[in-house]
Design a protein around this motif. Structure first.
Motif, PDB file in Angstrom:
ATOM      1  N   UNK B 149       3.460   5.739 -11.501  1.00 17.82           N
ATOM      2  CA  UNK B 149       2.916   4.468 -11.982  1.00 17.82           C
ATOM      3  C   UNK B 149       3.380   3.332 -11.087  1.00 17.82           C
ATOM      4  N   UNK B 150       4.671   3.388 -10.751  1.00 17.05           N
ATOM      5  CA  UNK B 150       5.237   2.378  -9.868  1.00 17.05           C
ATOM      6  C   UNK B 150       4.470   2.274  -8.555  1.00 17.05           C
ATOM      7  N   UNK B 152       1.556   3.498  -7.776  1.00 17.98           N
ATOM      8  CA  UNK B 152       0.149   3.166  -7.951  1.00 17.98           C
ATOM      9  C   UNK B 152      -0.014   1.660  -8.126  1.00 17.98           C
ATOM     10  N   UNK B 153       0.885   1.084  -8.891  1.00 18.86           N
ATOM     11  CA  UNK B 153       0.770  -0.334  -9.191  1.00 18.86           C
ATOM     12  C   UNK B 153       1.109  -1.224  -8.020  1.00 18.86           C
ATOM     13  N   UNK B 154       2.133  -0.847  -7.294  1.00 21.81           N
ATOM     14  CA  UNK B 154       2.573  -1.743  -6.226  1.00 21.81           C
ATOM     15  C   UNK B 154       1.989  -1.378  -4.881  1.00 21.81           C
TER      16      UNK B 154
END
Lengths: 157, 157
Positions: B149-150, B152-154
DNA sequence: CTTATTCGTTATGACTCGTATCTATCGTGC
DNA sequence: GCACGATAGATACGAGTCATAACGAATAAG
């Protein structure tokens, strides 16, 4: 003690000591999701708290502010500006309850329900993008794990 | 419109509309973990930020404050009171670097390393208790999911 | 020497959240 | 009817976190 390391000029600063902690990873993931969620809701003029309030009100028409506060896990005073904003924007109504004139009965207006529907779709789409790398099973595992952590920590059901 | 529902006096206020969102569940879990972590570190006179700083310094002796800020994902100004506190408590040293007199080289002192070790044990134990209901596999799944998630988000690494 | 950049620092403001407190209202017991 | 405690909503205040702007000192490039 041979503390003399030449890590001084190291270009690689590692997270290694913190990565084993689930809490640390969760914080990082939360930061990412929070940022994404804020950006997603911003075009709808909603914050996380106002969006959550709309959703809970939509699911529980006629509830009181105290009930809403409990459902959202926020203290009652912090909910006042939220309901104020939602009411002044015509998204929810605060009707006096004849049987107990202390409480307000919160309900979505038509425009409130419409906004909630649009925002919900937007949030859902953004979440899908964020979790694209995760399988459906992983996602279910995550939510189940979160709920277990929640109940373990608080002791509540 | 038959808006007349008797949900008014409902004793059960549901989260149902929010539970499908992973972000919402993550926030709740984070609240629980954050509270537990704060309570765990409090006897050691550490906050999350000071504990994290100690851990990263321990893993990267001699790093600069700017590097530390990057590793912790906080802005440089917010790190100043942290390093001030750690230094004044004798947990870390701020040595001037001859080659670049602008920067400080951060290192743990003996008591800093000792405190870090004790706090790390405490945090690890508390995490184990919180995740007692989770299998080892689930825990690994969680951390892997967080990291995805990290990234993917950043978009970073 | 001049200019631009980086490090550590200070000051400031936005935002979130909790506690204590107040008024109005309800319920209970006298 | 009247006093008492409890609850709902609202207000005020403070703690904590975090980011931005800007400054002096030091470095690097021209």
């Amino acid at each position: 003690m041979s503390v003399r390391e030449d890590t001084d000029t190291a270009k690689t600063v590692t997270d290694a000591a913190l990565r084993p902690f689930l809490g640390f990873n969760l914080r990082r993931a939360w930061n990412v999701i929070h940022a994404d969620l804020t950006a997603t809701l911003e075009p709808h003029d909603l914050r996380m708290i106002t969006f959550s309030a709309l959703a809970v009100i939509g699911d529980n028409p006629g509830l009181s502010q105290a009930q809403l506060a409990t459902a959202l896990s926020v203290e009652r005073p912090n909910l006042v500006p939220v309901t104020d904003e939602l009411a002044s924007r015509g998204l929810v109504t605060r009707e006096r309850v004849p049987s107990d004139r202390r409480t307000y009965a919160l309900r979505l207006t038509a425009s409130g329900a419409s906004l909630l529907a649009r925002a919900t779709t937007a949030v859902h789409d953004h979440e899908s993008a964020l979790y694209a790398d995760l399988g459906e099973a992983d996602r279910a595992t995550l939510i189940a794990a979160f709920r277990r952590i929640e109940s373990t920590g608080t002791g509540r059901s």
